[in-house]
Write a protein that holds these residues in place. Structure first.
Motif, PDB file in Angstrom:
ATOM      1  N   TYR A   1       5.300  20.913  50.871  1.00 57.26           N
ATOM      2  CA  TYR A   1       5.706  22.264  50.473  1.00 57.26           C
ATOM      3  C   TYR A   1       4.483  23.169  50.344  1.00 57.26           C
ATOM      4  O   TYR A   1       3.454  22.777  49.804  1.00 57.26           O
ATOM      5  CB  TYR A   1       6.452  22.201  49.132  1.00 57.26           C
ATOM      6  N   TYR A   2       4.613  24.390  50.873  1.00 57.83           N
ATOM      7  CA  TYR A   2       3.517  25.352  50.812  1.00 57.83           C
ATOM      8  C   TYR A   2       4.107  26.745  50.567  1.00 57.83           C
ATOM      9  O   TYR A   2       5.046  27.162  51.239  1.00 57.83           O
ATOM     10  CB  TYR A   2       2.726  25.342  52.122  1.00 57.83           C
ATOM     11  N   ALA A   3       3.571  27.435  49.597  1.00 58.32           N
ATOM     12  CA  ALA A   3       3.944  28.827  49.326  1.00 58.32           C
ATOM     13  C   ALA A   3       2.688  29.546  48.852  1.00 58.32           C
ATOM     14  O   ALA A   3       1.922  29.012  48.054  1.00 58.32           O
ATOM     15  CB  ALA A   3       5.031  28.901  48.270  1.00 58.32           C
ATOM     16  N   ASN A   4       2.485  30.739  49.370  1.00 49.99           N
ATOM     17  CA  ASN A   4       1.299  31.492  49.004  1.00 49.99           C
ATOM     18  C   ASN A   4       1.566  32.981  49.232  1.00 49.99           C
ATOM     19  O   ASN A   4       2.459  33.351  49.991  1.00 49.99           O
ATOM     20  CB  ASN A   4       0.093  31.031  49.821  1.00 49.99           C
ATOM     21  N   SER A   5       0.775  33.822  48.593  1.00 46.42           N
ATOM     22  CA  SER A   5       0.911  35.262  48.785  1.00 46.42           C
ATOM     23  C   SER A   5      -0.453  35.934  48.700  1.00 46.42           C
ATOM     24  O   SER A   5      -1.390  35.387  48.137  1.00 46.42           O
ATOM     25  CB  SER A   5       1.846  35.859  47.734  1.00 46.42           C
ATOM     26  N   VAL A   6      -0.513  37.121  49.274  1.00 43.29           N
ATOM     27  CA  VAL A   6      -1.735  37.935  49.248  1.00 43.29           C
ATOM     28  C   VAL A   6      -1.317  39.358  48.896  1.00 43.29           C
ATOM     29  O   VAL A   6      -0.330  39.873  49.415  1.00 43.29           O
ATOM     30  CB  VAL A   6      -2.445  37.929  50.621  1.00 43.29           C
ATOM     31  N   THR A   7      -2.081  39.987  48.021  1.00 43.41           N
ATOM     32  CA  THR A   7      -1.867  41.390  47.662  1.00 43.41           C
ATOM     33  C   THR A   7      -3.125  42.156  48.029  1.00 43.41           C
ATOM     34  O   THR A   7      -4.230  41.701  47.768  1.00 43.41           O
ATOM     35  CB  THR A   7      -1.576  41.523  46.158  1.00 43.41           C
TER      36      THR A   7
ATOM     37  N   ALA B   1      -2.104  36.176  58.860  1.00 45.57           N
ATOM     38  CA  ALA B   1      -3.138  35.334  59.485  1.00 45.57           C
ATOM     39  C   ALA B   1      -3.952  34.599  58.425  1.00 45.57           C
ATOM     40  O   ALA B   1      -4.349  33.445  58.624  1.00 45.57           O
ATOM     41  CB  ALA B   1      -4.042  36.185  60.371  1.00 45.57           C
ATOM     42  N   ALA B   2      -4.201  35.241  57.281  1.00 37.25           N
ATOM     43  CA  ALA B   2      -4.951  34.594  56.203  1.00 37.25           C
ATOM     44  C   ALA B   2      -4.108  33.536  55.482  1.00 37.25           C
ATOM     45  O   ALA B   2      -4.653  32.555  54.977  1.00 37.25           O
ATOM     46  CB  ALA B   2      -5.432  35.646  55.198  1.00 37.25           C
ATOM     47  N   LEU B   3      -2.797  33.711  55.437  1.00 33.29           N
ATOM     48  CA  LEU B   3      -1.922  32.785  54.726  1.00 33.29           C
ATOM     49  C   LEU B   3      -1.477  31.590  55.570  1.00 33.29           C
ATOM     50  O   LEU B   3      -1.118  30.552  55.030  1.00 33.29           O
ATOM     51  CB  LEU B   3      -0.658  33.520  54.242  1.00 33.29           C
ATOM     52  N   PHE B   4      -1.468  31.736  56.878  1.00 35.08           N
ATOM     53  CA  PHE B   4      -0.911  30.708  57.759  1.00 35.08           C
ATOM     54  C   PHE B   4      -1.722  29.405  57.704  1.00 35.08           C
ATOM     55  O   PHE B   4      -2.947  29.424  57.752  1.00 35.08           O
ATOM     56  CB  PHE B   4      -0.890  31.220  59.206  1.00 35.08           C
ATOM     57  N   ARG B   5      -1.011  28.304  57.588  1.00 34.54           N
ATOM     58  CA  ARG B   5      -1.596  26.960  57.638  1.00 34.54           C
ATOM     59  C   ARG B   5      -0.890  26.179  58.721  1.00 34.54           C
ATOM     60  O   ARG B   5       0.341  26.073  58.722  1.00 34.54           O
ATOM     61  CB  ARG B   5      -1.438  26.230  56.294  1.00 34.54           C
TER      62      ARG B   5
ATOM     63  N   PHE C   1       4.122  37.375  51.361  1.00 30.69           N
ATOM     64  CA  PHE C   1       4.216  35.971  50.965  1.00 30.69           C
ATOM     65  C   PHE C   1       4.853  35.162  52.087  1.00 30.69           C
ATOM     66  O   PHE C   1       5.613  35.688  52.900  1.00 30.69           O
ATOM     67  CB  PHE C   1       4.997  35.794  49.664  1.00 30.69           C
ATOM     68  N   VAL C   2       4.507  33.879  52.144  1.00 30.83           N
ATOM     69  CA  VAL C   2       5.111  32.922  53.072  1.00 30.83           C
ATOM     70  C   VAL C   2       5.509  31.691  52.274  1.00 30.83           C
ATOM     71  O   VAL C   2       4.920  31.397  51.230  1.00 30.83           O
ATOM     72  CB  VAL C   2       4.153  32.525  54.223  1.00 30.83           C
ATOM     73  N   GLN C   3       6.519  30.977  52.764  1.00 27.56           N
ATOM     74  CA  GLN C   3       7.012  29.825  52.028  1.00 27.56           C
ATOM     75  C   GLN C   3       7.681  28.840  52.978  1.00 27.56           C
ATOM     76  O   GLN C   3       8.400  29.241  53.878  1.00 27.56           O
ATOM     77  CB  GLN C   3       8.024  30.316  50.989  1.00 27.56           C
ATOM     78  N   THR C   4       7.430  27.552  52.752  1.00 25.30           N
ATOM     79  CA  THR C   4       8.142  26.505  53.480  1.00 25.30           C
ATOM     80  C   THR C   4       9.307  26.042  52.621  1.00 25.30           C
ATOM     81  O   THR C   4       9.468  26.498  51.488  1.00 25.30           O
ATOM     82  CB  THR C   4       7.224  25.308  53.800  1.00 25.30           C
ATOM     83  N   SER C   5      10.090  25.121  53.121  1.00 23.42           N
ATOM     84  CA  SER C   5      11.223  24.614  52.350  1.00 23.42           C
ATOM     85  C   SER C   5      10.719  23.769  51.182  1.00 23.42           C
ATOM     86  O   SER C   5       9.869  22.903  51.354  1.00 23.42           O
ATOM     87  CB  SER C   5      12.118  23.753  53.240  1.00 23.42           C
ATOM     88  N   PRO C   6      11.251  23.984  49.987  1.00 27.58           N
ATOM     89  CA  PRO C   6      10.828  23.176  48.834  1.00 27.58           C
ATOM     90  C   PRO C   6      11.297  21.727  48.937  1.00 27.58           C
ATOM     91  O   PRO C   6      10.843  20.877  48.187  1.00 27.58           O
ATOM     92  CB  PRO C   6      11.471  23.880  47.644  1.00 27.58           C
ATOM     93  N   TYR C   7      12.166  21.433  49.896  1.00 32.76           N
ATOM     94  CA  TYR C   7      12.686  20.076  50.056  1.00 32.76           C
ATOM     95  C   TYR C   7      11.860  19.247  51.036  1.00 32.76           C
ATOM     96  O   TYR C   7      12.125  18.075  51.225  1.00 32.76           O
ATOM     97  CB  TYR C   7      14.147  20.125  50.512  1.00 32.76           C
ATOM     98  N   GLU C   8      10.873  19.872  51.668  1.00 35.25           N
ATOM     99  CA  GLU C   8       9.995  19.132  52.572  1.00 35.25           C
ATOM    100  C   GLU C   8       8.842  18.525  51.781  1.00 35.25           C
ATOM    101  O   GLU C   8       8.480  19.005  50.706  1.00 35.25           O
ATOM    102  CB  GLU C   8       9.467  20.054  53.673  1.00 35.25           C
TER     103      GLU C   8
ATOM    104  N   ALA D   1       9.860  28.852  61.391  1.00 33.71           N
ATOM    105  CA  ALA D   1       8.727  29.337  62.186  1.00 33.71           C
ATOM    106  C   ALA D   1       7.577  28.341  62.080  1.00 33.71           C
ATOM    107  O   ALA D   1       7.265  27.860  60.992  1.00 33.71           O
ATOM    108  CB  ALA D   1       8.286  30.700  61.680  1.00 33.71           C
ATOM    109  N   THR D   2       6.951  28.059  63.209  1.00 33.93           N
ATOM    110  CA  THR D   2       5.847  27.107  63.223  1.00 33.93           C
ATOM    111  C   THR D   2       4.548  27.717  63.730  1.00 33.93           C
ATOM    112  O   THR D   2       3.497  27.100  63.620  1.00 33.93           O
ATOM    113  CB  THR D   2       6.195  25.890  64.108  1.00 33.93           C
ATOM    114  N   THR D   3       4.608  28.920  64.275  1.00 31.06           N
ATOM    115  CA  THR D   3       3.396  29.551  64.809  1.00 31.06           C
ATOM    116  C   THR D   3       3.092  30.835  64.052  1.00 31.06           C
ATOM    117  O   THR D   3       3.984  31.455  63.457  1.00 31.06           O
ATOM    118  CB  THR D   3       3.546  29.885  66.311  1.00 31.06           C
ATOM    119  N   VAL D   4       1.833  31.222  64.107  1.00 32.31           N
ATOM    120  CA  VAL D   4       1.408  32.447  63.430  1.00 32.31           C
ATOM    121  C   VAL D   4       2.043  33.668  64.102  1.00 32.31           C
ATOM    122  O   VAL D   4       2.350  34.657  63.438  1.00 32.31           O
ATOM    123  CB  VAL D   4      -0.135  32.542  63.369  1.00 32.31           C
TER     124      VAL D   4
END
Length: 191
Positions: A72-78, A100-104, A62-69, A28-31
């Protein structure tokens, strides 16, 4: 000799957390894509929550990109809900807000998830004097939605925020036949 039969008792313990997480078939590339995924997972988590006869106090995304790129970006909100709820609409609303807050911009996301981490049994729920809690109308709507989906099949009644079946759905090209549960997959033998 006297034979004594003991009754079968099954004590199913309630879950303490409910998480729905998936890796995507296409990144996924868009919000909007991420919001559709999270909405879908929030609806599934809320359905499991209602089946367990509970309400949620806190949700996480939480959202996460591939760790092989390289980037790499991973983040979460509670986030705590204003009152304990099992309403799918509220779960979707807060889930989309957190995405929306996590998307970069510029990242290709390969995985996301929605979790409910603080559950309250409906039998032991205590209401606040100033915040009445989930309305009876909301509970009736969720009950109708669950009944429709149970009677006519999964995803018969869905919320618009979940999106239509699109490129974010699971890839099932190599799915094994369901010989024991589907008439269409039952093998035919000709003599």
């Amino acid at each position: 000799m006297v034979c004594r039969v003991l009754p079968l008792t099954i004590n199913l313990l309630q879950k303490k957390q409910i998480y729905i997480t998936r890796s995507f078939s296409q990144k996924a590339t868009t919000v909007e894509e991420l919001e559709n995924h999270i909405s879908r997972y929030a609806a599934a988590a809320a359905e499991k929550l209602r089946a367990q006869n509970c309400k949620a106090k806190t949700v996480t995304v939480f959202v996460q990109t591939s760790p092989y790129e390289n980037n790499y970006y991973a983040n979460s909100v509670t986030l705590g809900l204003p009152y304990p709820s099992s309403d799918t609409r509220m779960m979707i609303q807060y889930g989309r807000r957190m995405v929306a807050a996590l998307f970069r911009e510029g990242h290709r996301y390969m995985r996301c998830g929605f979790g409910i981490i603080e559950l309250i049994d409906n039998r032991f729920q205590q209401h606040d004097l100033f915040e009445p809690g989930q309305s009876l109308t909301s509970e009736a709507l969720m009950k109708v939605t669950d009944t429709i989906n149970r009677r006519y099949g999964r995803d018969t009644a869905v919320f618009g925020a979940e999106g239509l079946k699109g490129k974010w759905s699971m890839r099932q090209d190599y799915l094994s036949p369901c010989y024991t549960t589907s008439w269409e997959d039952l093998p035919c033998v000709r003599c």
